[in-house]
Motif scaffolding. Structure first.
Motif, PDB file in Angstrom:
ATOM      1  N   ARG A 176       0.839  -1.211   0.000  1.00 46.81           N
ATOM      2  CA  ARG A 176       0.000   0.000   0.000  1.00 46.81           C
ATOM      3  C   ARG A 176       0.870   1.256   0.000  1.00 46.81           C
ATOM      4  NH1 ARG A 176      -5.262   0.877   1.008  1.00 46.81           N
ATOM      5  NH2 ARG A 176      -5.536  -1.319   1.472  1.00 46.81           N
ATOM      6  N   THR A 177       1.900   1.281   0.804  1.00 49.63           N
ATOM      7  CA  THR A 177       2.802   2.445   0.864  1.00 49.63           C
ATOM      8  C   THR A 177       3.512   2.643  -0.471  1.00 49.63           C
ATOM      9  OG1 THR A 177       3.106   2.226   3.253  1.00 49.63           O
ATOM     10  CG2 THR A 177       4.832   3.407   2.038  1.00 49.63           C
ATOM     11  N   LEU A 178       3.955   1.547  -1.092  1.00 43.72           N
ATOM     12  CA  LEU A 178       4.611   1.647  -2.400  1.00 43.72           C
ATOM     13  C   LEU A 178       3.654   2.229  -3.445  1.00 43.72           C
ATOM     14  CD1 LEU A 178       6.483  -1.783  -2.472  1.00 43.72           C
ATOM     15  CD2 LEU A 178       7.510   0.477  -2.105  1.00 43.72           C
ATOM     16  N   LEU A 179       2.379   1.847  -3.375  1.00 43.78           N
ATOM     17  CA  LEU A 179       1.402   2.361  -4.337  1.00 43.78           C
ATOM     18  C   LEU A 179       1.025   3.814  -4.051  1.00 43.78           C
ATOM     19  CD1 LEU A 179      -1.001  -0.627  -5.016  1.00 43.78           C
ATOM     20  CD2 LEU A 179       1.073   0.058  -6.232  1.00 43.78           C
ATOM     21  N   GLU A 180       0.917   4.185  -2.794  1.00 45.67           N
ATOM     22  CA  GLU A 180       0.640   5.588  -2.482  1.00 45.67           C
ATOM     23  C   GLU A 180       1.774   6.471  -3.000  1.00 45.67           C
ATOM     24  OE1 GLU A 180      -0.516   6.212   1.616  1.00 45.67           O
ATOM     25  OE2 GLU A 180      -2.022   4.627   1.490  1.00 45.67           O
ATOM     26  N   PHE A 181       3.005   6.008  -2.860  1.00 48.11           N
ATOM     27  CA  PHE A 181       4.152   6.741  -3.400  1.00 48.11           C
ATOM     28  C   PHE A 181       4.048   6.838  -4.918  1.00 48.11           C
ATOM     29  CE2 PHE A 181       8.526   6.951  -5.030  1.00 48.11           C
ATOM     30  CZ  PHE A 181       8.965   8.099  -4.376  1.00 48.11           C
TER      31      PHE A 181
ATOM     32  N   ALA B  16       0.302   2.430 -14.954  1.00 50.05           N
ATOM     33  CA  ALA B  16      -0.274   1.105 -14.723  1.00 50.05           C
ATOM     34  C   ALA B  16       0.301   0.459 -13.475  1.00 50.05           C
ATOM     35  CB  ALA B  16      -0.026   0.196 -15.933  1.00 50.05           C
ATOM     36  N   ILE B  17      -0.534  -0.346 -12.849  1.00 49.93           N
ATOM     37  CA  ILE B  17      -0.113  -1.206 -11.744  1.00 49.93           C
ATOM     38  C   ILE B  17      -0.301  -2.636 -12.235  1.00 49.93           C
ATOM     39  CG2 ILE B  17      -0.571  -1.956  -9.380  1.00 49.93           C
ATOM     40  CD1 ILE B  17      -1.824   0.890  -8.945  1.00 49.93           C
ATOM     41  N   PHE B  18       0.773  -3.417 -12.207  1.00 46.00           N
ATOM     42  CA  PHE B  18       0.740  -4.809 -12.643  1.00 46.00           C
ATOM     43  C   PHE B  18       0.795  -5.675 -11.385  1.00 46.00           C
ATOM     44  CE2 PHE B  18       2.472  -2.306 -16.076  1.00 46.00           C
ATOM     45  CZ  PHE B  18       1.804  -2.798 -17.193  1.00 46.00           C
ATOM     46  N   PHE B  19      -0.348  -6.228 -10.989  1.00 44.32           N
ATOM     47  CA  PHE B  19      -0.405  -6.980  -9.735  1.00 44.32           C
ATOM     48  C   PHE B  19       0.057  -8.430  -9.925  1.00 44.32           C
ATOM     49  CE2 PHE B  19      -4.697  -7.151 -11.554  1.00 44.32           C
ATOM     50  CZ  PHE B  19      -4.979  -8.522 -11.513  1.00 44.32           C
ATOM     51  N   HIS B  20       0.621  -8.988  -8.841  1.00 41.75           N
ATOM     52  CA  HIS B  20       1.165 -10.343  -8.859  1.00 41.75           C
ATOM     53  C   HIS B  20       0.303 -11.346  -8.094  1.00 41.75           C
ATOM     54  CE1 HIS B  20       4.962  -9.191 -10.790  1.00 41.75           C
ATOM     55  NE2 HIS B  20       4.789  -8.052 -10.144  1.00 41.75           N
ATOM     56  N   THR B  21      -0.596 -10.865  -7.241  1.00 41.44           N
ATOM     57  CA  THR B  21      -1.446 -11.748  -6.444  1.00 41.44           C
ATOM     58  C   THR B  21      -2.841 -11.124  -6.333  1.00 41.44           C
ATOM     59  OG1 THR B  21      -0.976 -10.632  -4.338  1.00 41.44           O
ATOM     60  CG2 THR B  21       0.546 -12.412  -4.994  1.00 41.44           C
ATOM     61  N   PRO B  22      -3.841 -11.933  -5.988  1.00 39.73           N
ATOM     62  CA  PRO B  22      -5.177 -11.370  -5.761  1.00 39.73           C
ATOM     63  C   PRO B  22      -5.183 -10.305  -4.645  1.00 39.73           C
ATOM     64  CG  PRO B  22      -5.321 -13.753  -5.985  1.00 39.73           C
ATOM     65  CD  PRO B  22      -3.844 -13.401  -5.921  1.00 39.73           C
TER      66      PRO B  22
ATOM     67  N   VAL C  36      -3.806  -4.204 -13.902  1.00 39.19           N
ATOM     68  CA  VAL C  36      -3.842  -5.418 -14.721  1.00 39.19           C
ATOM     69  C   VAL C  36      -2.897  -6.486 -14.158  1.00 39.19           C
ATOM     70  CG1 VAL C  36      -4.522  -4.242 -16.862  1.00 39.19           C
ATOM     71  CG2 VAL C  36      -2.116  -4.429 -16.286  1.00 39.19           C
ATOM     72  N   PRO C  37      -3.180  -7.752 -14.466  1.00 35.99           N
ATOM     73  CA  PRO C  37      -2.280  -8.815 -13.996  1.00 35.99           C
ATOM     74  C   PRO C  37      -0.887  -8.650 -14.590  1.00 35.99           C
ATOM     75  CG  PRO C  37      -4.306  -9.744 -14.927  1.00 35.99           C
ATOM     76  CD  PRO C  37      -4.306  -8.276 -15.232  1.00 35.99           C
ATOM     77  N   ALA C  38       0.111  -8.949 -13.784  1.00 35.29           N
ATOM     78  CA  ALA C  38       1.493  -8.916 -14.278  1.00 35.29           C
ATOM     79  C   ALA C  38       1.694 -10.109 -15.192  1.00 35.29           C
ATOM     80  CB  ALA C  38       2.478  -8.961 -13.113  1.00 35.29           C
ATOM     81  N   GLY C  39       2.154  -9.841 -16.371  1.00 38.96           N
ATOM     82  CA  GLY C  39       2.475 -10.907 -17.315  1.00 38.96           C
ATOM     83  C   GLY C  39       3.975 -11.091 -17.359  1.00 38.96           C
ATOM     84  N   GLN C  40       4.464 -11.422 -18.513  1.00 41.52           N
ATOM     85  CA  GLN C  40       5.904 -11.634 -18.712  1.00 41.52           C
ATOM     86  C   GLN C  40       6.678 -10.331 -18.516  1.00 41.52           C
ATOM     87  OE1 GLN C  40       7.790 -14.534 -19.598  1.00 41.52           O
ATOM     88  NE2 GLN C  40       9.436 -13.129 -19.112  1.00 41.52           N
TER      89      GLN C  40
END
Length: 184
Positions: A76-81, A105-111, A138-142
């Motif tokens: 959360r702190t990384l995203l607020e930054f 964009a934010i590429f998420f790695h987990t739900p 969006v989901p993180a891809g390659q």
């Protein structure tokens, strides 16, 4: 990039990756950052080059992938930054840098990361950017590491190009809108 036991990965795109990496390293160097790499994500070409990504035809974003210690800094702190250090209201551009490779964009790695990204983005959109956020979640891809000369670019080239939209904005702390109005 190897991930030590207990560490987690976060991947964001916020325009030219040189400035994004530089700002994250400065902010979190002694506060949970284990490593940071610039690279390409979100496209459909295999092993893209900087030149190909800059053409805007591969679909990739210039991005930053950080490995961090969640005991020292939260996702959360990384995203607020992330939302404070760039302009998330301009589709496919940051300052003079224009094209889909410069999207927010934010590429998420987990739900769990997806839920946190949606929650933070909703709060940021309501409280800081007043309904203008265009950031993709969006989901993180390659992931593809950028070429070696891009890694730590502004450390190696202190007078190198830095996007003028990369600076830390002074926003008040986000309010938790899940609490009753009387507690805010």
């Amino acid at each position: 990039m190897s991930i030590p036991e207990g560490a987690q990965k976060a991947t964001v795109a916020a325009g030219c990756f040189w400035g994004v990496e530089h700002m994250y390293r400065k902010q979190f160097a002694n506060n949970g950052l284990i490593d940071a790499r610039v690279g390409y994500i979100g496209g459909d070409a295999t092993n893209p080059s900087y030149r190909a990504v800059c053409s805007g035809r591969t679909g990739h974003a210039e991005a930053l992938q950080v490995v961090y210690d969640p005991e020292k800094v939260s996702y959360r702190t990384l995203l607020e930054f992330f939302y404070k250090m760039h302009d998330p209201t301009t589709p496919n551009s940051q300052g003079p840098d224009v094209g889909p490779q410069y999207r927010s964009a934010i590429f998420f790695h987990t739900p769990e990361q997806e839920q946190i990204a949606k929650d933070v983005t909703d709060k940021v959109n309501k409280q800081w950017w007043k309904g203008k956020v265009v950031t993709e979640i969006v989901p993180a891809g390659q992931w593809w590491d950028a070429e070696a000369y891009h890694q730590l670019y502004l450390d190696k080239n202190p007078m190198g190009y830095e996007c003028p939209s990369h600076f830390l904005r002074k926003f008040p702390p986000l309010q938790d809108d899940s609490r009753p109005e009387s507690q805010l």
